[in-house]
Motif scaffolding. Structure first.
Motif, PDB file in Angstrom:
ATOM      1  N   ASN A  56      57.842  40.665  38.204  1.00 49.10           N
ATOM      2  CA  ASN A  56      56.638  41.309  38.738  1.00 49.10           C
ATOM      3  C   ASN A  56      55.936  42.146  37.677  1.00 49.10           C
ATOM      4  OD1 ASN A  56      56.800  40.233  41.275  1.00 49.10           O
ATOM      5  ND2 ASN A  56      57.726  42.017  42.224  1.00 49.10           N
ATOM      6  N   ALA A  57      56.726  42.828  36.841  1.00 46.53           N
ATOM      7  CA  ALA A  57      56.140  43.636  35.772  1.00 46.53           C
ATOM      8  C   ALA A  57      55.356  42.753  34.800  1.00 46.53           C
ATOM      9  CB  ALA A  57      57.233  44.402  35.025  1.00 46.53           C
ATOM     10  N   ALA A  58      55.877  41.563  34.544  1.00 45.30           N
ATOM     11  CA  ALA A  58      55.165  40.620  33.670  1.00 45.30           C
ATOM     12  C   ALA A  58      53.845  40.210  34.299  1.00 45.30           C
ATOM     13  CB  ALA A  58      56.039  39.397  33.405  1.00 45.30           C
ATOM     14  N   ALA A  59      53.862  39.926  35.612  1.00 44.84           N
ATOM     15  CA  ALA A  59      52.639  39.516  36.315  1.00 44.84           C
ATOM     16  C   ALA A  59      51.605  40.639  36.315  1.00 44.84           C
ATOM     17  CB  ALA A  59      52.965  39.099  37.734  1.00 44.84           C
ATOM     18  N   GLU A  60      52.052  41.867  36.516  1.00 44.08           N
ATOM     19  CA  GLU A  60      51.125  43.006  36.543  1.00 44.08           C
ATOM     20  C   GLU A  60      50.545  43.295  35.162  1.00 44.08           C
ATOM     21  OE1 GLU A  60      53.488  46.098  38.195  1.00 44.08           O
ATOM     22  OE2 GLU A  60      53.496  45.238  40.223  1.00 44.08           O
ATOM     23  N   SER A  61      51.308  43.010  34.122  1.00 37.25           N
ATOM     24  CA  SER A  61      50.864  43.339  32.763  1.00 37.25           C
ATOM     25  C   SER A  61      49.748  42.427  32.259  1.00 37.25           C
ATOM     26  CB  SER A  61      52.048  43.277  31.794  1.00 37.25           C
ATOM     27  OG  SER A  61      52.447  41.931  31.546  1.00 37.25           O
ATOM     28  N   VAL A  62      49.507  41.304  32.943  1.00 37.25           N
ATOM     29  CA  VAL A  62      48.500  40.350  32.456  1.00 37.25           C
ATOM     30  C   VAL A  62      47.182  40.458  33.211  1.00 37.25           C
ATOM     31  CG1 VAL A  62      50.265  38.729  31.689  1.00 37.25           C
ATOM     32  CG2 VAL A  62      49.285  38.475  33.966  1.00 37.25           C
ATOM     33  N   ALA A  63      47.037  41.477  34.075  1.00 34.24           N
ATOM     34  CA  ALA A  63      45.809  41.584  34.875  1.00 34.24           C
ATOM     35  C   ALA A  63      44.573  41.715  33.994  1.00 34.24           C
ATOM     36  CB  ALA A  63      45.908  42.767  35.836  1.00 34.24           C
ATOM     37  N   LEU A  64      44.623  42.604  33.003  1.00 34.23           N
ATOM     38  CA  LEU A  64      43.463  42.795  32.121  1.00 34.23           C
ATOM     39  C   LEU A  64      43.214  41.547  31.291  1.00 34.23           C
ATOM     40  CD1 LEU A  64      41.254  44.513  30.839  1.00 34.23           C
ATOM     41  CD2 LEU A  64      42.971  45.403  29.252  1.00 34.23           C
ATOM     42  N   THR A  65      44.272  40.973  30.756  1.00 33.50           N
ATOM     43  CA  THR A  65      44.127  39.772  29.934  1.00 33.50           C
ATOM     44  C   THR A  65      43.517  38.633  30.740  1.00 33.50           C
ATOM     45  OG1 THR A  65      46.049  40.451  28.632  1.00 33.50           O
ATOM     46  CG2 THR A  65      45.351  38.163  28.426  1.00 33.50           C
ATOM     47  N   ALA A  66      43.910  38.508  32.006  1.00 35.00           N
ATOM     48  CA  ALA A  66      43.352  37.454  32.860  1.00 35.00           C
ATOM     49  C   ALA A  66      41.847  37.622  33.009  1.00 35.00           C
ATOM     50  CB  ALA A  66      44.030  37.482  34.228  1.00 35.00           C
TER      51      ALA A  66
END
Length: 238
Positions: free
Chosen positions: A101-111
């Motif tokens: 989940n931490a990995a998924a949350e960390s890519v929000a800006l990059t997405a």
């Protein structure tokens, strides 16, 4: 009463860190492996629960109980075992889930910043003398020159030049634009953008997969709807 006009200003991108393409791809591999590891752990837990149920059925059979009572004993022991195993393994299982989940949350800006090739190209060379000079030189260029420079940018993979062209062309009235900035961006950074988008999709799928298999383990039964949704998401991002 004074009415407040609706705010049509687009929201700012989500907070966070912009990850490089290589970081995102590596993170996708890591998240996928951690979700798979959780699946392996849960498979082991399920095997242990099933084994305890089978042992209960064998004991009932040895005691001369009929088959229906043997099955009932197996179900009761397995249900009790599931509760015990779920409680004892909770920290371990949620450790994997939190990590993915931490990995998924960390890519929000990059997405957000990799939403399209154009969004990626406009950042190329930002603030560098090279891009500033290109933009100054092209500010008075005609349509033929802009098209020629766009072809040159693609031929030499010059992203800073491409970004400068996009900046100049985007300020022109749409009907007067000599080229498609979307096509230019796709040729220069399309592959990179799609690679990042694919990696982000894999991270999100890993997070959803981890949650699904954990819910099924806790419930002791499959969730057909969740499985179908996940399968459709995998097919859409394949």
């Amino acid at each position: 009463m004074t009415q407040t006009a609706p705010n049509d200003t687009p929201p700012l991108p989500p907070p966070g860190k912009l990850l490089a393409s290589a970081e995102i791809i590596s993170l996708a591999d890591h998240a996928t492996k951690r979700a798979a590891k959780l699946g392996t752990v849960i498979d082991g837990l399920e095997a242990g629960i099933a084994s305890r149920g089978e042992d209960a059925a064998k004991s009932a059979a040895a005691a001369g109980f009929p088959p229906e009572d043997q099955a009932s004993a197996a179900r009761k022991v397995a249900a009790k075992a599931r509760g015990e195993v779920a409680a004892n393994s909770e920290d371990t299982r949620w450790g994997y889930i939190k990590e993915v989940n931490a990995a998924a949350e960390s890519v929000a800006l990059t997405a957000t910043l990799f939403a399209s090739p154009q969004a990626v190209l406009v950042r190329a060379g930002l603030g560098t003398p090279e891009r500033t000079n290109y933009q100054a030189q092209l500010s008075g260029a005609g349509n033929a020159e802009l098209r020629n420079m766009a072809a040159f940018a693609v031929a030499t993979s010059n992203k800073s030049l491409g970004a400068a062209i996009v900046a100049v062309v985007d300020r022109m009235p749409r009907r007067d634009r000599p080229l498609s900035t979307a096509e230019l961006a796709d040729r220069l950074v399309g592959d990179e953008t799609r690679a990042v988008q694919d990696a982000i999709a894999k991270i999100k799928l890993a997070a959803q997969s981890a949650l699904n298999i954990n819910r099924e383990f806790q419930a002791g039964r499959r969730d057909p709807l969740a499985r179908v949704k996940l399968a459709l998401n995998k097919k859409e991002n394949a």
